[in-house]
Design an enzyme around this catalytic site. Structure first.
Site, short mmCIF file in Angstrom:
data_model
loop_
_atom_site.label_atom_id
_atom_site.label_comp_id
_atom_site.label_asym_id
_atom_site.label_seq_id
_atom_site.Cartn_x
_atom_site.Cartn_y
_atom_site.Cartn_z
NE ARG A 278 -1.58 1.92 3.19
CZ ARG A 278 -1.70 1.53 4.87
NH1 ARG A 278 -2.62 0.43 4.99
NH2 ARG A 278 -1.22 2.30 5.60
CD GLU B 70 4.05 4.89 6.05
OE1 GLU B 70 5.15 4.48 6.66
OE2 GLU B 70 3.17 4.40 6.52
CG ASN C 130 2.40 1.06 4.19
OD1 ASN C 130 2.74 2.11 5.64
ND2 ASN C 130 1.63 1.77 3.60
CB SER D 40 -3.95 -3.02 8.30
OG SER D 40 -3.89 -1.36 8.53
CE LYS E 103 8.10 5.29 7.46
NZ LYS E 103 8.44 3.68 7.99
CE LYS F 77 8.01 9.64 6.68
NZ LYS F 77 7.37 9.78 6.08
CD GLU G 29 7.00 0.76 7.44
OE1 GLU G 29 5.94 0.70 7.37
OE2 GLU G 29 7.93 0.71 7.40
N GLY G 30 3.90 0.74 10.89
CA GLY G 30 3.24 1.02 12.59
C GLY G 30 2.10 1.73 12.66
NE ARG H 138 -4.91 5.52 6.25
CZ ARG H 138 -3.57 5.07 6.20
NH1 ARG H 138 -2.68 4.40 7.14
NH2 ARG H 138 -2.48 5.10 5.17
#
Length: 405
Positions: A56, A75, A77, A82, A236, A295, A299-300, A381
């Site tokens: 993603r 970024e 993923n 998710s 990253k 950064k 992740e997360g 989002r």
């Protein structure tokens, strides 16, 4: 689809990964452990022949001083990307609300979106190419999974294709997983064709037993989503290095149009390795902290540092080799808009918001042949501008739908 090709190319380029991550693994234990597994697998020989990517790529619209807007990547993923399942349900929710309000024309404008079907299609293709009709898909899950319904949407799509999914934790793999002499993976006596990681993307998700389980999985001939090289390709530091002049051309030779499309999405990305280049990047960030984001290799969500927090961190890091475990990125400034965010326990009110658009990509490679490469849907989002960092899981952002005007 361009980013699918790029991630796949990076994952196959061991010299690039080793050179790019050489400074990071000296100071970031988590990335170093991942890289150790990668080196062990390379030394033994990669057993899997089918490679699966469910990625993603996340973007925001950069609003320039002259009013022009450009889509810039935040970024990509490459592990446990998710909300493909829940994003497949949100169009129906918004259509229903608008129809209740008798706004049928507006309801008809909500875009159809079903990434869970496309993500399952990629897993199904990898399962098919593995070539064992009785094999299962092994989903590596967290012990306390709050996002299980997002995952179930993909599981159900696979079940509709008569492909069975078993959910296990890393600890289960360590205790009851095994490889045969051909490095076929078995879990509780069932052969595994595909390993789908929905865990293992943060340091806190590993202990010594879990690291052993991850190595066992990586050594197997099952298709991993992602394999360890692809997880490293999503760091990253790799993102930052890809922005250097000429690198895309090396990784994607003979594809100038794809290179141009990729480069157009890059925001400013800056190395913090020891030396003049890193010193200059830190100086610029300290002089104009509102224009940068710090950064780590994590992740997360909820890991980035902004504003005064970033300044304090850079002041502590600037003379330390630990700074190589971070990168600096230009802060993307989208144009805020008014919206109403629905949250439990909070009154509904219009607040200033910004949105982040994620594009789901799927690719499957068998040997050196790319047999699938497509985008399969999107994720929007939205969060209030008062929050600098954090996503849906952190309780900051909400799932949304784009509305064409």
């Amino acid at each position: 689809m361009d980013f699918n090709m790029l991630v796949d190319a990076v994952s196959q380029n061991s010299a690039f990964l080793e050179q790019t991550l050489s400074s990071t693994i000296k100071k970031d234990d988590y990335t170093a452990r991942l890289f150790d597994i990668y080196k062990q697998v390379l030394k033994e020989g990669i057993a899997q022949t089918v490679f699966l990517g469910l990625n993603r790529s996340d973007y925001m619209f950069q609003c320039s001083a002259d009013g022009s807007k450009a889509l810039k990547q935040i970024e990509i993923n490459t592990i446990s990307a998710s909300f493909g399942g829940l994003a497949s349900r949100t169009p129906a929710v918004h259509r229903h609300v608008l129809n209740v309000l008798k706004k049928t024309k507006e309801a008809a404008k909500i875009l159809s979106n079903n990434p869970s079907k496309g993500l399952a299609l990629g897993i199904a293709k990898a399962w098919e190419l593995y070539g064992s009709a009785n094999a299962v898909v092994l989903l590596i899950a967290q012990e306390k999974e709050r996002n299980i319904f997002d995952q179930r949407a993909i599981e159900n799509e696979l079940l509709d294709r008569n492909i069975h999914v078993i959910r296990r934790k890393f600890e289960d793999v360590s205790e009851r997983g095994s490889l045969d002499q051909n490095r076929r993976l078995f879990m509780d006596g069932q052969e595994v064709a595909v390993v789908y990681f929905r865990d293992g993307y943060m340091p806190s998700q590993y202990n010594s037993q879990n690291w052993e389980a991850r190595l066992l999985l990586e050594r197997s001939c099952a298709a991993k989503c992602p394999d360890i090289a692809t997880q490293l390709a999503g760091t990253k530091k790799v993102q930052q290095e890809l922005s250097r002049v000429g690198l895309l051309e090396e990784l994607l030779p003979g594809q100038p149009e794809a290179v141009a499309r990729l480069r157009a999405t890059f925001a400013g990305l800056y190395s913090l390795d020891m030396g003049e280049e890193g010193d200059q990047a830190i100086a610029e960030a300290l002089a104009a902290p509102n224009h940068f984001v710090l950064k780590p290799q994590r992740e997360g969500g909820g890991n980035n540092l902004y504003g005064e927090e970033m300044v304090q961190a850079l002041e502590q890091l600037k003379d330390s080799e630990e700074r190589a475990s971070y990168i600096l990125m230009e802060k993307i400034e989208p144009e805020p808009f008014g919206n109403c965010l629905l949250r439990p326990g909070s009154p509904a009110r219009v607040v200033q918001c910004i949105s982040e658009l994620g594009i789901f990509g799927v690719y499957v490679r068998q040997g050196t042949t790319l047999v699938m490469n497509k985008h399969v849907g999107h994720l929007l989002r939205t969060k209030a501008t008062e929050h600098a960092d954090g996503g849906v899981a952190a309780g900051v952002a909400v799932l949304d739908n784009p509305y064409p005007v």
